[in-house]
Motif scaffolding. Structure first.
Motif, mmCIF file in Angstrom:
data_model
loop_
_atom_site.group_PDB
_atom_site.id
_atom_site.type_symbol
_atom_site.label_atom_id
_atom_site.label_comp_id
_atom_site.label_asym_id
_atom_site.label_seq_id
_atom_site.Cartn_x
_atom_site.Cartn_y
_atom_site.Cartn_z
ATOM 1 N N TYR A 112 45.474 38.693 46.984
ATOM 2 C CA TYR A 112 44.970 39.664 45.614
ATOM 3 C C TYR A 112 45.307 38.859 44.222
ATOM 4 N N LEU A 113 46.685 38.414 44.114
ATOM 5 C CA LEU A 113 46.998 37.636 43.079
ATOM 6 C C LEU A 113 46.429 36.650 43.175
ATOM 7 N N LEU A 114 46.319 35.709 44.140
ATOM 8 C CA LEU A 114 45.555 34.497 43.926
ATOM 9 C C LEU A 114 44.067 34.620 43.596
ATOM 10 N N ASP A 115 43.483 35.501 43.859
ATOM 11 C CA ASP A 115 42.057 35.860 43.450
ATOM 12 C C ASP A 115 41.937 36.165 41.706
ATOM 13 N N GLN A 116 42.971 36.801 41.354
ATOM 14 C CA GLN A 116 43.089 37.299 40.013
ATOM 15 C C GLN A 116 43.405 35.973 39.262
ATOM 16 N N ASN A 117 44.231 35.389 39.729
ATOM 17 C CA ASN A 117 44.578 34.073 38.949
ATOM 18 C C ASN A 117 43.341 33.255 38.790
ATOM 19 N N LYS A 118 42.578 33.053 40.050
ATOM 20 C CA LYS A 118 41.344 32.294 39.731
ATOM 21 C C LYS A 118 40.434 32.792 38.926
ATOM 22 N N GLN A 119 40.191 33.967 38.628
ATOM 23 C CA GLN A 119 39.270 34.783 37.991
ATOM 24 C C GLN A 119 39.727 34.632 36.575
ATOM 25 N N LEU A 120 41.192 34.726 36.201
ATOM 26 C CA LEU A 120 41.610 34.273 34.938
ATOM 27 C C LEU A 120 41.371 32.922 34.426
ATOM 28 N N TRP A 121 41.488 31.750 35.361
ATOM 29 C CA TRP A 121 41.291 30.499 35.050
ATOM 30 C C TRP A 121 40.040 30.406 34.425
ATOM 31 N N SER A 122 38.994 30.928 35.437
ATOM 32 C CA SER A 122 37.493 30.931 35.194
ATOM 33 C C SER A 122 37.089 31.435 33.586
ATOM 34 N N VAL A 123 37.714 32.627 33.425
ATOM 35 C CA VAL A 123 37.345 33.201 32.011
ATOM 36 C C VAL A 123 38.079 32.317 31.111
ATOM 37 N N ILE A 124 39.317 31.590 31.219
ATOM 38 C CA ILE A 124 39.968 30.678 30.168
ATOM 39 C C ILE A 124 38.817 29.420 29.963
#
Length: 69
Positions: free
Chosen positions: A24-36
């Motif tokens: 779950y945390l890895l998925d959240q991290n990917k989403q945050l990087w795409s937003v950045i």
């Protein structure tokens, strides 16, 4: 039930829960990087537009008095 088997099952359950949390945390991290990345691209576009407008303004301001008339 044997204590060793009970501890082993508890450990397996904890390990499974930890693996789910990590996923779950890895998925959240990917989403945050795409937003950045998206924010960086849009910010760069805005800076390019401002730079172009500034160049146009500077070109107009530098015209001599004779060329403006």
């Amino acid at each position: 039930m044997n204590k060793r088997i009970k501890k082993k099952r508890e450990f397996e359950d904890r390990l499974l829960a930890a693996e789910m949390h990590i996923g779950y945390l890895l998925d959240q991290n990917k989403q945050l990087w795409s937003v950045i990345e998206q924010n960086a691209r849009s910010t760069n576009k805005e800076f390019k537009k401002l730079g172009q407008e500034l160049l146009k303004f500077n070109k107009q301001a530098k015209k001599s008095l004779f060329k403006r008339r």
